[in-house]
Every structure is written in structure tokens, then in C-alpha cells.
Design a protein around this motif. Sequence first.
Motif, PDB file in Angstrom:
ATOM      1  N   CYS A   3      46.310  16.823  34.950  1.00  0.00           N
ATOM      2  CA  CYS A   3      47.180  17.345  33.895  1.00  0.00           C
ATOM      3  C   CYS A   3      47.097  16.449  32.665  1.00  0.00           C
ATOM      4  CB  CYS A   3      48.618  17.434  34.398  1.00  0.00           C
ATOM      5  SG  CYS A   3      49.287  15.859  34.959  1.00  0.00           S
ATOM      6  N   TRP A   4      47.341  17.061  31.504  1.00  0.00           N
ATOM      7  CA  TRP A   4      47.360  16.297  30.264  1.00  0.00           C
ATOM      8  C   TRP A   4      48.132  17.077  29.211  1.00  0.00           C
ATOM      9  CZ3 TRP A   4      43.182  18.663  32.454  1.00  0.00           C
ATOM     10  CH2 TRP A   4      42.459  19.620  31.710  1.00  0.00           C
ATOM     11  N   GLY A   5      48.622  16.363  28.188  1.00  0.00           N
ATOM     12  CA  GLY A   5      49.388  17.007  27.126  1.00  0.00           C
ATOM     13  C   GLY A   5      50.803  16.473  27.046  1.00  0.00           C
ATOM     14  N   ASN A   6      51.711  17.317  26.562  1.00  0.00           N
ATOM     15  CA  ASN A   6      53.103  16.931  26.331  1.00  0.00           C
ATOM     16  C   ASN A   6      53.854  16.829  27.658  1.00  0.00           C
ATOM     17  OD1 ASN A   6      55.727  16.639  25.453  1.00  0.00           O
ATOM     18  ND2 ASN A   6      55.613  18.247  23.913  1.00  0.00           N
ATOM     19  N   GLY A  15      56.510  12.892  37.196  1.00  0.00           N
ATOM     20  CA  GLY A  15      57.638  12.027  37.538  1.00  0.00           C
ATOM     21  C   GLY A  15      58.145  11.293  36.306  1.00  0.00           C
ATOM     22  N   GLY A  16      58.946  10.279  36.521  1.00  0.00           N
ATOM     23  CA  GLY A  16      59.583   9.571  35.405  1.00  0.00           C
ATOM     24  C   GLY A  16      58.682   8.555  34.747  1.00  0.00           C
ATOM     25  N   ILE A  17      57.589   8.992  34.140  1.00  0.00           N
ATOM     26  CA  ILE A  17      56.694   8.053  33.460  1.00  0.00           C
ATOM     27  C   ILE A  17      57.222   7.753  32.064  1.00  0.00           C
ATOM     28  CG2 ILE A  17      54.682   8.828  34.778  1.00  0.00           C
ATOM     29  CD1 ILE A  17      53.797  10.391  32.272  1.00  0.00           C
ATOM     30  N   ASP A  18      56.772   6.645  31.473  1.00  0.00           N
ATOM     31  CA  ASP A  18      57.276   6.233  30.168  1.00  0.00           C
ATOM     32  C   ASP A  18      56.689   7.048  29.018  1.00  0.00           C
ATOM     33  OD1 ASP A  18      58.842   4.276  31.318  1.00  0.00           O
ATOM     34  OD2 ASP A  18      57.273   2.748  31.200  1.00  0.00           O
ATOM     35  N   GLU A  19      55.422   7.453  29.164  1.00  0.00           N
ATOM     36  CA  GLU A  19      54.763   8.160  28.065  1.00  0.00           C
ATOM     37  C   GLU A  19      55.378   9.547  27.823  1.00  0.00           C
ATOM     38  OE1 GLU A  19      50.965   6.747  30.344  1.00  0.00           O
ATOM     39  OE2 GLU A  19      53.085   6.988  30.897  1.00  0.00           O
ATOM     40  N   GLU A  20      55.348   9.953  26.569  1.00  0.00           N
ATOM     41  CA  GLU A  20      55.779  11.320  26.232  1.00  0.00           C
ATOM     42  C   GLU A  20      54.579  12.249  26.116  1.00  0.00           C
ATOM     43  OE1 GLU A  20      58.698  11.895  23.217  1.00  0.00           O
ATOM     44  OE2 GLU A  20      60.163  11.206  24.707  1.00  0.00           O
ATOM     45  N   ILE A  21      53.395  11.659  25.920  1.00  0.00           N
ATOM     46  CA  ILE A  21      52.180  12.472  25.900  1.00  0.00           C
ATOM     47  C   ILE A  21      51.106  11.794  26.746  1.00  0.00           C
ATOM     48  CG2 ILE A  21      52.643  13.524  23.636  1.00  0.00           C
ATOM     49  CD1 ILE A  21      50.592  11.633  22.423  1.00  0.00           C
ATOM     50  N   VAL A  22      50.271  12.606  27.365  1.00  0.00           N
ATOM     51  CA  VAL A  22      49.163  12.116  28.186  1.00  0.00           C
ATOM     52  C   VAL A  22      47.888  12.636  27.545  1.00  0.00           C
ATOM     53  CG1 VAL A  22      48.070  12.257  30.457  1.00  0.00           C
ATOM     54  CG2 VAL A  22      50.562  12.055  30.283  1.00  0.00           C
ATOM     55  N   VAL A  23      47.035  11.730  27.026  1.00  0.00           N
ATOM     56  CA  VAL A  23      45.932  12.141  26.163  1.00  0.00           C
ATOM     57  C   VAL A  23      44.605  12.385  26.891  1.00  0.00           C
ATOM     58  CG1 VAL A  23      46.919  11.071  24.096  1.00  0.00           C
ATOM     59  CG2 VAL A  23      45.402   9.734  25.577  1.00  0.00           C
ATOM     60  N   GLU A  24      44.587  12.129  28.205  1.00  0.00           N
ATOM     61  CA  GLU A  24      43.389  12.468  28.975  1.00  0.00           C
ATOM     62  C   GLU A  24      43.827  12.877  30.378  1.00  0.00           C
ATOM     63  OE1 GLU A  24      40.729   9.268  30.231  1.00  0.00           O
ATOM     64  OE2 GLU A  24      42.185   7.853  29.422  1.00  0.00           O
ATOM     65  N   PHE A 319      39.687  22.918  22.224  1.00  0.00           N
ATOM     66  CA  PHE A 319      39.739  22.906  20.757  1.00  0.00           C
ATOM     67  C   PHE A 319      41.099  23.414  20.299  1.00  0.00           C
ATOM     68  CE2 PHE A 319      37.171  26.288  22.567  1.00  0.00           C
ATOM     69  CZ  PHE A 319      37.666  27.483  22.054  1.00  0.00           C
ATOM     70  N   GLY A 320      41.495  22.987  19.087  1.00  0.00           N
ATOM     71  CA  GLY A 320      42.788  23.376  18.533  1.00  0.00           C
ATOM     72  C   GLY A 320      43.704  22.192  18.319  1.00  0.00           C
ATOM     73  N   LEU A 321      44.999  22.438  18.439  1.00  0.00           N
ATOM     74  CA  LEU A 321      46.015  21.413  18.210  1.00  0.00           C
ATOM     75  C   LEU A 321      45.921  20.313  19.259  1.00  0.00           C
ATOM     76  CD1 LEU A 321      48.602  20.720  16.491  1.00  0.00           C
ATOM     77  CD2 LEU A 321      49.904  21.905  18.264  1.00  0.00           C
ATOM     78  N   GLY A 322      45.926  19.059  18.791  1.00  0.00           N
ATOM     79  CA  GLY A 322      45.789  17.940  19.729  1.00  0.00           C
ATOM     80  C   GLY A 322      46.895  16.926  19.644  1.00  0.00           C
ATOM     81  N   GLY A 323      47.903  17.187  18.827  1.00  0.00           N
ATOM     82  CA  GLY A 323      48.938  16.193  18.545  1.00  0.00           C
ATOM     83  C   GLY A 323      49.705  15.706  19.747  1.00  0.00           C
ATOM     84  N   ASN A 324      49.754  16.518  20.816  1.00  0.00           N
ATOM     85  CA  ASN A 324      50.469  16.106  22.029  1.00  0.00           C
ATOM     86  C   ASN A 324      49.519  15.773  23.173  1.00  0.00           C
ATOM     87  OD1 ASN A 324      53.333  16.199  21.422  1.00  0.00           O
ATOM     88  ND2 ASN A 324      53.044  18.383  21.095  1.00  0.00           N
ATOM     89  N   GLY A 325      48.246  15.531  22.828  1.00  0.00           N
ATOM     90  CA  GLY A 325      47.280  15.158  23.855  1.00  0.00           C
ATOM     91  C   GLY A 325      46.748  16.323  24.667  1.00  0.00           C
ATOM     92  N   GLY A 328      43.014  16.702  25.772  1.00  0.00           N
ATOM     93  CA  GLY A 328      42.427  15.836  26.795  1.00  0.00           C
ATOM     94  C   GLY A 328      41.246  15.020  26.308  1.00  0.00           C
ATOM     95  N   THR A 329      41.195  14.756  25.004  1.00  0.00           N
ATOM     96  CA  THR A 329      40.040  14.054  24.420  1.00  0.00           C
ATOM     97  C   THR A 329      40.299  12.562  24.187  1.00  0.00           C
ATOM     98  OG1 THR A 329      40.807  14.683  22.210  1.00  0.00           O
ATOM     99  CG2 THR A 329      39.193  16.142  23.255  1.00  0.00           C
ATOM    100  N   ARG A 330      41.396  12.036  24.721  1.00  0.00           N
ATOM    101  CA  ARG A 330      41.854  10.655  24.494  1.00  0.00           C
ATOM    102  C   ARG A 330      42.286  10.430  23.050  1.00  0.00           C
ATOM    103  NH1 ARG A 330      36.962   8.002  27.394  1.00  0.00           N
ATOM    104  NH2 ARG A 330      37.480   8.308  29.588  1.00  0.00           N
ATOM    105  N   SER A 331      42.541  11.505  22.343  1.00  0.00           N
ATOM    106  CA  SER A 331      42.916  11.423  20.939  1.00  0.00           C
ATOM    107  C   SER A 331      44.016  12.443  20.680  1.00  0.00           C
ATOM    108  CB  SER A 331      41.687  11.734  20.074  1.00  0.00           C
ATOM    109  OG  SER A 331      42.067  12.146  18.790  1.00  0.00           O
ATOM    110  N   THR A 332      44.767  12.235  19.594  1.00  0.00           N
ATOM    111  CA  THR A 332      45.772  13.232  19.212  1.00  0.00           C
ATOM    112  C   THR A 332      45.318  14.002  17.969  1.00  0.00           C
ATOM    113  OG1 THR A 332      46.955  11.504  18.003  1.00  0.00           O
ATOM    114  CG2 THR A 332      47.738  12.028  20.224  1.00  0.00           C
ATOM    115  N   CYS A 333      44.020  13.915  17.688  1.00  0.00           N
ATOM    116  CA  CYS A 333      43.473  14.664  16.552  1.00  0.00           C
ATOM    117  C   CYS A 333      43.235  16.121  16.948  1.00  0.00           C
ATOM    118  CB  CYS A 333      42.139  14.063  16.098  1.00  0.00           C
ATOM    119  SG  CYS A 333      42.281  12.396  15.461  1.00  0.00           S
TER     120      CYS A 333
END
Length: 430
Positions: A3-6, A15-24, A319-325, A328-333
Motif C-alpha cells: 500500500c502507498w499514498g495518504n 496501524g498507528g504509524i507516524d507518517e501521514e503519507i507513504v511515498v513508496e 501518473f497524475g496527482l502525487g502530493g500524498n504519495g 508510489g514513486t518515492r516523490s510527492t511530485c
Amino acid sequence: MLCWGNTSFGQLGLGGIDEEIVVEPRDCPFFKGKVVCEVGCGLRHTAFLLGDGSVYTCGCNDLGQLGHEKSRKKPEQVGALDAQNIVAVSCGEAHTLALNDNGQVFGWGLASDGQLGFTSVEECTRVPRNIKSLSEVQIAQVACGFRHSLALSKGGNVYSWGQNKYGQLGLGSDAKSMTSPNVIQSLLGIPFAQIAAGGAHSFALTLSGAVFGWGRNKFGQLGLNDNNDRHFPVLLKSLRSQRVVYIGCGEDHTAALTKEGGVFTFGAGGYGQLGHNSTNHEVNPRKVFELMGNVVTQIACGRQHTLALIPSSGKIDSFGLGGNGQLGTRSTCNRKSPAPVKGTWMLNNGPSGPSAALSDGGQCFCVKKIFAGGDQSFAHYSFSQNSILLDVRVPDPGKHIYTLNPSVIQRWLSHAQGRLPQEIAKIPYF
């Protein structure tokens, strides 16, 4: 399950992870050893259908869209469906539908626009309830838009209910929000293979590959060469020769997969979600040229992003919006053209054998199914190249309307004149 994203509402199930987005792509430990058949992604919640017919949900529960009052951050079973063998799930903006093996539909979550199909007037329903008005009909498929719902019956009828602000119910411009399912009369008698719903637009695909669309069209998401909403289903003549086998819908964009494994996209392109190396909107279906030369077997649309699975290389393109990861490209571009989702992928049924170990001790994943919605993405994987790959280009009999097969017709034709005996007359249509 990767899984990846917001994940700010827990919708990835990590689960209760600290990150709000997962980029990969990250492995979701909850699903170790479990078979995931389907994933429904809402705006801020997710529903998982497991191989044993049970449903688990996680994410935002402000409007009862999880169907339980347990943890939101990790998948929890929807206990009210314990007695049901669920075969399909779908999520809207904040509502969820589930279909059981008897063709009965259950709904929960936001109900303000009638999207649950209940005649009661509550703002939301926190526990799954059967949609009684469909109880006499066997349903084969369900699809949720943001605030509307669709169902395809085994008999071939398309039902719609919920919000109709943009004509997304296909019932005409004078139809207000509908709290109970209505048959779309203009589609009667047409044999459909699939239904799909976007933010406020809808599609139905026939067994022969004809595509009908209706609803919101502000960005050209109906592919009709204009920006006018449609309150009744309209045939997309531009795709008539393409043999479309699957339709995916985002909030305001649409993707179509052809029998040959080509991808056409249209509608809103402001974030690059059409994959045409631009941010233009497209009012006509346009082939994603950067995917040409690859056979795509699955597509999945998130709110403003798109995924494509290419089994010959084992990779997923996004492809498309990447702001929330969610790419899955390790980037939020944002990405305006297909880019590989990061990961070590094993090609499906390739020559290299089922080894899943890498020299650095990591693992190699063989992706079987992809899912997207909201700002989240999922990939169900195996460590073996030889396990079954979902190819949406191959019809799934369990999701189909009743059809006559050649053996049934032959038995009818070979019978002598006169009344058919019961054992022949009652042959199933599949």
C-alpha cells in the motif's frame, strides 16, 4: 498486500504509524497469509474483501463508513456481515456497498443523498443494512460514485440511486436525488458486462465492447467531444472500434482498457492523470502512447491518479496527482506521463522461476491485482510467478449477467418438436 499514498486517516491499514503519507509501496502486515479478492477505496476509507467472504475496513469513520466502531488505523472486520459470504465491495466518498453470493446488496455510511438506497432519512447509517428494494433482484455488480450508486442485475438491468445533481443517475434532468434504486429505462434490453462510477459520472460497458456514459462532463470525462452534462446514457461512438473490455473512473477522469491491452484516457488532466505528458483536459478518448508496446492487463483510477499493470515486466506504472504519495514513486511530485512505481518486481509467469529472494536480502514481488481510489493505492502480490494473475480483459463469470452459452442452445435445438422437458428447460444460462 502493498500500500502507498495518504494514510492520515488510517486508510492504508498500516496501524498507528507516524507518517501521514507513504511515498513508496509498503507491506501491510495485517494481510500476511490472507487472500485479498477486492479493495474498495473511498475518499478517506478503505474496504477489503478477503477470500473467505469477510469484509475488513479502516480509515475515517465520521459518517459510519467503516460499518463498525473498532480501530480506524488498522483493518477491522465488519461484524454485522459475519453471516454473509460477500463477493464484492465498493466505496464512495463516504459510503460503502457490499454484495453477497445471493445477489443481495448491503449499504452503510453517508446517506444524505440517498446513496445507500434506504427510504429512511438518517444522515448516515453506521451498521450495514440490506437494501430491501433490491431483495427481489439478483445483483451481479455494484459501483459507488462519490454520492451515487449503481448496480447491475443478473437479468441485465442497470439500477441507480443517490445524488443526481449532474445527471449521474441517467434518469433524466427532472429526477432529483433518489433514495431507492431505479432501473435506467433507456438501457433496458442491452447486455452489459460492467458498470463503473466516478465522482459524479457513470459508465456501462456492453458484452460486445460498446460504452455508454452519463452524468457530469465538465472536463470531458464522458468522452463526447464537449463539456455538457448528460442526464441520459449516451453511446461513445469514438470508442466503438476499440473493443473496450474495462472502464475505470476517477473523480473527473476516465480510463478505458482494450482487449489488446491498450489504454485510452479522457476528462480532467490538470494533475497529469491522463498520462499524455500534459495537464490538458481531453474531451475525446486519447490513447496513452507512452504505454504502447506494453500489454496492460489492469487499470485502476484513484481520485486524481491512475495505475496500469504490465505483467510482461511485472511493473506498475502510475501518473497524475502525487502530493500524498499515491503514485508510489518515492516523490510527492505529480507525473504527467507513466512512471514506474518503486519496487522490485517479478514478471508474471516469466522464465526466471519463482525465486523471491534478492541478493541484498530484500524481496521480489509478483503483482497480481492493483486497486486505487481516493489518494491511496494497493497492490496484491504473490512470491510465485505461477499463481493466478487477474486479467480484467478476461470475463469473470461470477460478475456477469445471465447469458446463453452454446451448449444450452445446442440442447434446445437438438430436442424434437413439442414441449421441452424440465431437465432441459431449467439448464442454467451461464
